[in-house]
Design an enzyme around this catalytic site. Structure first.
Site, short mmCIF file in Angstrom:
data_model
loop_
_atom_site.label_atom_id
_atom_site.label_comp_id
_atom_site.label_asym_id
_atom_site.label_seq_id
_atom_site.Cartn_x
_atom_site.Cartn_y
_atom_site.Cartn_z
CE LYS A 73 -29.44 -5.59 -28.19
NZ LYS A 73 -30.74 -6.06 -27.68
CB SER A 148 -31.50 -3.36 -24.85
OG SER A 148 -31.71 -4.62 -25.46
CB SER A 172 -34.56 -5.55 -26.51
OG SER A 172 -34.35 -5.08 -25.22
N1 GLN Z 1 -36.44 -3.44 -21.62
C1 GLN Z 1 -36.51 -4.78 -21.13
C2 GLN Z 1 -35.54 -4.96 -19.99
O1 GLN Z 1 -34.92 -4.04 -19.62
C3 GLN Z 1 -36.29 -5.75 -22.23
C4 GLN Z 1 -34.86 -5.95 -22.54
C5 GLN Z 1 -34.66 -6.87 -23.69
O2 GLN Z 1 -35.61 -7.27 -24.36
N2 GLN Z 1 -33.43 -7.25 -23.89
O3 GLN Z 1 -35.39 -6.03 -19.49
#
Ligand code: GLN
Length: 464
Positions: A73, A148, A172
């Site tokens: 990532k 994400s 994420s």
């Molecule tokens: N979808 C969640 C957010 O937008 C989690 C993001 C993540 O785990 N980096 O904060």
């Protein structure tokens, strides 16, 4: 040669008969071609990969990941290549050192083949917040791969690489793993060093692996975990494996917007595992409070972590002699809308007069959530929940409605707030779209999660 869906073991076998460099010449061609369909990679890393390949030829072939391709990532630093965090502000930033996880992977013989797309600074649930382009779901290209870590999940789900690393602050790794039909582990907070991970919310962030094959995921977790002098929050890893008899299912799950199709697959799965485990309905009364708590704590930490992007120390820098103008314009031009929204919210909740009302209250609620889980673990051995209340949704479906996007995380954020490990896996399909669930353990019980999945022989139970 067919490169699709290869596991680490498959690749090791191929490499006993194929020259490493030859393998990669063809493999990179395959990656370039196949990634056009899903756009999971932000960029491939051929130059550095071939350098590693040359070095590997003189290294011990018995290293656990000798010659194995891994996708990373793009918020995890790899020395000498770009690290954008999916943001314009870091578009031209080149990492000057390796994250600890990268060092460990390299020492084990892995080859970093590319960096994967993500929501800007890991803020989002669909990868649509990337400043560069959208990544598509490998099973339906009109839908999102989740986020994400959507790029990492998509390239693994499409069978391009056996393993990818992601990061999980509020879901994420697990939500995109669920949306792409693969395994994704959010480790116990502090089990894996965060050194070299671009910080989003430091008390919640964890790096973890995504994989199609459970053994591959376990191997990479074991290689990357453990105390690191460079991350003071990391801890020595001591394995905890327990007998697994009772699986708890929180009743609150069914009243928090769970889509009927997902609910049916989840209940069907519970029916199937009933033969092996006692399924016990439990209550986690604080569960409905997890999402607001998360959005207060996370935004507060985001606003402070992202203060370092000032146009001077890193990345994009607006040309002017006026200091304040430099700060303001670099941030205005460099950050996207969602990142700005969270910085504003976070600055607000930390500001004088609101700190007690919002931030402190959220910290107290976090403690309740932690204690709720601890109470539950006195009654049951592990806890099972869906990863997401919905199926992978359509591209663009939630981009104009941040609240509905935030609701995608309702089942994943409580786990980060409680510091717990959770492993996402596929439990079935609806019209060729994958449905995921997560098995949750107490602190440092990752090995028990693995054992659970091995015991139910998940592959057999869920194959359609
Ligand atoms: N979808 C969640 C957010 O937008 C989690 C993001 C993540 O785990 N980096 O904060």
């Amino acid at each position: 040669m067919n490169f699709k869906n290869l596991t680490i073991k498959d690749i090791r076998n191929i490499l006993t008969e194929t020259d490493l460099e030859d393998f990669y010449h063809h493999y990179f061609e395959f990656l370039k071609e196949e990634d056009k369909k899903i756009k999971g990679f932000l960029f491939l890393n051929e130059e550095l990969a071939y350098k590693t390949i040359k070095e590997l030829k003189n290294k011990d072939r018995n290293l656990p990941l000798w010659g194995i391709p891994i996708a990373i990532k793009d918020n995890i630093l790899v020395e000498g290549i770009k690290c954008t965090a999916g943001s314009k502000i870091l578009e031209n930033y080149t990492a000057v050192y390796d994250a600890t996880v990268i060092k460990k992977l390299k020492q084990s013989g892995a080859i970093i083949v590319g960096k994967t797309n993500l929501d800007e600074f890991a803020m989002g649930s669909s990868t649509e917040n990337s400043a560069f382009f959208q990544t598509l779901n490998p099973f339906d290209q009109t839908r999102v791969p989740g986020g994400s870590s959507g790029g990492s999940a998509a390239v693994v789900g499409a069978g391009l690489v056996p393993i990818a690393l992601g990061s999980d602050t509020g879901g994420s790794i697990r939500q995109p793993a669920g949306f792409c039909g693969i395994y994704g582990l959010k480790p116990t907070y502090s089990a894996i060093s965060r050194y070299g991970l671009i910080a989003m919310a430091s008390s919640l962030d964890q790096i973890g692996p995504l994989a199609k094959d459970l053994d591959d995921l376990i191997l990479v977790f074991r290689i990357t975990r453990g105390k690191d002098e460079l991350d003071s929050t990391s801890q020595n890893y001591v394995e905890k494996i327990k007998e697994i008899r009772k699986i708890g299912v929180p009743e609150e799950v069914f009243s928090l917007g769970l889509e009927k199709e997902v609910k049916d697959v989840f209940e069907n799965f519970l029916e199937k595992i009933k033969e092996k485990f006692e399924i016990k309905k439990i209550s986690l009364p604080s569960l409905p409070y997890a999402l607001p708590t998360y959005y207060l704590i996370m935004t507060a930490e985001v606003s402070s972590n992202l203060a370092r992007y000032d146009g001077i120390r890193y990345g994009l820098s607006y040309e002017t002699d006026h200091l304040l103008e430099k700060y303001l314009n670099s941030r205005e031009l460099g950050f996207g809308q969602e990142v700005k929204r969270r910085i504003l919210l976070g600055t607000f909740v930390l500001s004088h007069g609101y700190y007690e009302a919002y931030y402190l209250k959220a910290l107290k609620t976090r403690k309740f959530i932690y204690e709720d889980f601890q109470k539950a673990f006195k009654e049951v051995d592990l806890i099972l929940m869906p990863t997401s209340p919905t199926l992978p949704f359509k591209l663009g479906e939630k981009t104009t409605d941040p609240l509905s996007m935030y609701l995608s995380d309702i089942f994943t954020v409580p786990i980060n707030l409680a510091y717990l490990p959770a492993l996402a896996f596929n439990i079935g399909w609806v019209n060729n779209l994958p449905v995921g669930a997560q098995i949750i353990g107490n602190l440092f019980e990752e090995e028990s999660l693995f054992k659970f999945l091995k015991e139910i022989e998940i592959a057999k139970l869920t194959r359609t």
